[in-house]
Write an enzyme that holds these catalytic residues in place. Structure first.
Site, PDB file in Angstrom:
ATOM      1  N   HIS A 121      -4.670  10.594  -9.298  1.00  0.00           N
ATOM      2  CA  HIS A 121      -4.697  10.442  -7.842  1.00  0.00           C
ATOM      3  C   HIS A 121      -3.796   9.260  -7.467  1.00  0.00           C
ATOM      4  O   HIS A 121      -2.595   9.316  -7.686  1.00  0.00           O
ATOM      5  CB  HIS A 121      -6.150  10.250  -7.398  1.00  0.00           C
ATOM      6  CG  HIS A 121      -6.367  10.477  -5.946  1.00  0.00           C
ATOM      7  ND1 HIS A 121      -7.607  10.404  -5.367  1.00  0.00           N
ATOM      8  CD2 HIS A 121      -5.517  10.766  -4.944  1.00  0.00           C
ATOM      9  CE1 HIS A 121      -7.511  10.639  -4.066  1.00  0.00           C
ATOM     10  NE2 HIS A 121      -6.254  10.859  -3.788  1.00  0.00           N
ATOM     11  N   ASN A 174     -10.098   6.263  -4.556  1.00  0.00           N
ATOM     12  CA  ASN A 174      -9.018   7.030  -3.962  1.00  0.00           C
ATOM     13  C   ASN A 174      -7.658   6.464  -4.368  1.00  0.00           C
ATOM     14  O   ASN A 174      -6.841   7.141  -4.956  1.00  0.00           O
ATOM     15  CB  ASN A 174      -9.162   7.033  -2.435  1.00  0.00           C
ATOM     16  CG  ASN A 174      -8.222   7.968  -1.750  1.00  0.00           C
ATOM     17  OD1 ASN A 174      -7.016   7.860  -1.893  1.00  0.00           O
ATOM     18  ND2 ASN A 174      -8.758   8.907  -0.983  1.00  0.00           N
ATOM     19  N   ASP A 275      -2.681   8.354   5.229  1.00  0.00           N
ATOM     20  CA  ASP A 275      -3.022   8.564   3.828  1.00  0.00           C
ATOM     21  C   ASP A 275      -2.509   7.380   3.003  1.00  0.00           C
ATOM     22  O   ASP A 275      -2.969   6.262   3.189  1.00  0.00           O
ATOM     23  CB  ASP A 275      -2.445   9.902   3.355  1.00  0.00           C
ATOM     24  CG  ASP A 275      -3.168  10.467   2.135  1.00  0.00           C
ATOM     25  OD1 ASP A 275      -3.555   9.674   1.262  1.00  0.00           O
ATOM     26  OD2 ASP A 275      -3.331  11.694   2.037  1.00  0.00           O
TER      27      ASP A 275
END
Length: 361
Positions: A121, A174, A275
């Site tokens: 990720h 994340n 993002d």
């Protein structure tokens, strides 16, 4: 970006969603504003762009060395997100931006690492005083969260796996920004690790997402109260940490202290789902991969694909930062942009599960 939801019927996304007929797991029944579900985009093109060969199923994050070597985190798979290669493990690609016609090549990873279940990720590069290059990767190994630390061996175009880190304060990582050879800040986009509790947390809009500082000697929460903390990056002078809060449509500026704690200085409001963040080291400008319409991202329709958007933020510490839309597309070229990185007049745009663009600015 990973905001897990379950597949839902379109009736639960419509404005007249009825809670009596909708499952409580339908997270966004009353959150069209959080998703920017009505937003459209006006095309903004960058000249001299082409799709990068070899990236067909996402390049969710990108980081670039000072010598022009760009690293791509590819092949992310996560509940609620579309995948064009659901059975293929993820990997790390590299592109030399100083080449006349750069190509993306997959880096070899040492044999002791579990490649078959690699699900990378967020990524971050750290260069030590002896010029050793470390690559930090958030890995969702069978939906468990770890940080993998690699040493980049440039002569062999390979990554030597050094360490796997997991901790109870890192339940739903994340993104990551490295600040030492085994030291980093990481975002948890949820407080919980259990999928059902994640759904409930987002549905109730609890704002329990946070930022954690990790070192071999100390692990602690250093910032909290986010809706969905996502991209994170450190300023070129190492004084500030920038955090993207996706569903709140915000970028937070946090001051870093000698004890590694963070205090909030300001919040920049935007009209899009932010993002991953990248920093232009020469100017300090922030480049942001964005999702203008989150509904299209999480309820995937190939005939109405998710949009892409890239913002450039100049002088974020000033009273009135300059926000410029550098690129915007309705999905006809690029779907679900998640990151944008620049190097010496070149722009790379990655996506969660689609293609990637190389542009000359």
């Amino acid at each position: 970006m990973t905001l897990p939801i379950t597949p839902v019927s379109l009736k639960c996304i419509k404005p007249n969603c009825n809670p009596a007929t909708a499952s409580p797991l339908v997270l966004f029944c009353f959150n069209r504003n959080r998703l920017k579900a009505s937003r459209e985009v006006e095309f903004t093109d960058v000249p001299n762009c082409h799709l990068i060969k070899g990236i067909e199923a996402g390049a969710g994050d990108i980081d670039i060395l000072p010598n022009g070597l760009a690293f791509f985190s590819v092949g992310l798979k996560f509940p609620g997100l579309h995948s064009f290669a659901p059975d293929k493990p993820g990997g790390i690609l590299m592109m030399d931006l100083k080449e006349e016609k750069p190509r993306a090549l997959e880096l070899r990873i040492s044999r002791d690492f579990n490649l078959a279940s690699f699900n990378p990720h967020g990524i971050s590069i750290f260069i030590d005083n002896d010029d050793t290059v470390y690559l930090f990767v958030v890995n969702h190994l069978e939906f468990k969260n770890t940080v993998e630390i690699f040493k980049f061996e440039e002569e062999e175009n390979s990554l030597l796996h050094l360490k796997t880190i997991k901790h109870e304060l890192l339940p739903s990582m994340n993104d990551i920004t490295a600040v030492g050879p085994a030291h980093f800040y990481a975002t948890n986009d949820h407080y919980f690790s259990d999928p059902f509790l994640k759904y409930l947390e987002t549905y109730l809009n609890l704002h329990w997402s946070n930022v954690v500082y990790y070192s071999p000697n100390e692990v602690k929460v250093v910032a909290e109260g986010f809706d969905s903390a996502n991209g994170i990056h450190i300023s070129p002078d190492n004084k500030y940490i920038y955090v993207a809060d996706t569903l709140a449509h915000e970028i937070h500026v946090l001051e870093k202290h000698p004890n590694m704690n963070l205090t909030q200085l300001k919040v920049l409001k935007l009209d899009t789902l932010v993002d991953n963040l990248s920093i232009d080291p020469s100017s300090g400008d922030i480049w942001v991969g964005c999702h203008p319409n989150g509904q299209k991202l999480f309820v995937y329709d190939p005939n109405n694909p998710p949009f892409s958007e890239v913002l450039r933020i100049q002088n974020i510490l000033s009273e009135k930062p300059t926000v410029t839309t550098v690129y915007a597309n309705n999905g006809s070229v690029l779907q679900g942009s998640s990151v944008a990185s620049v190097y010496d007049g070149k722009l790379l745009i990655g996506t969660l599960f689609h293609r990637a663009l190389y542009c000359e600015l």
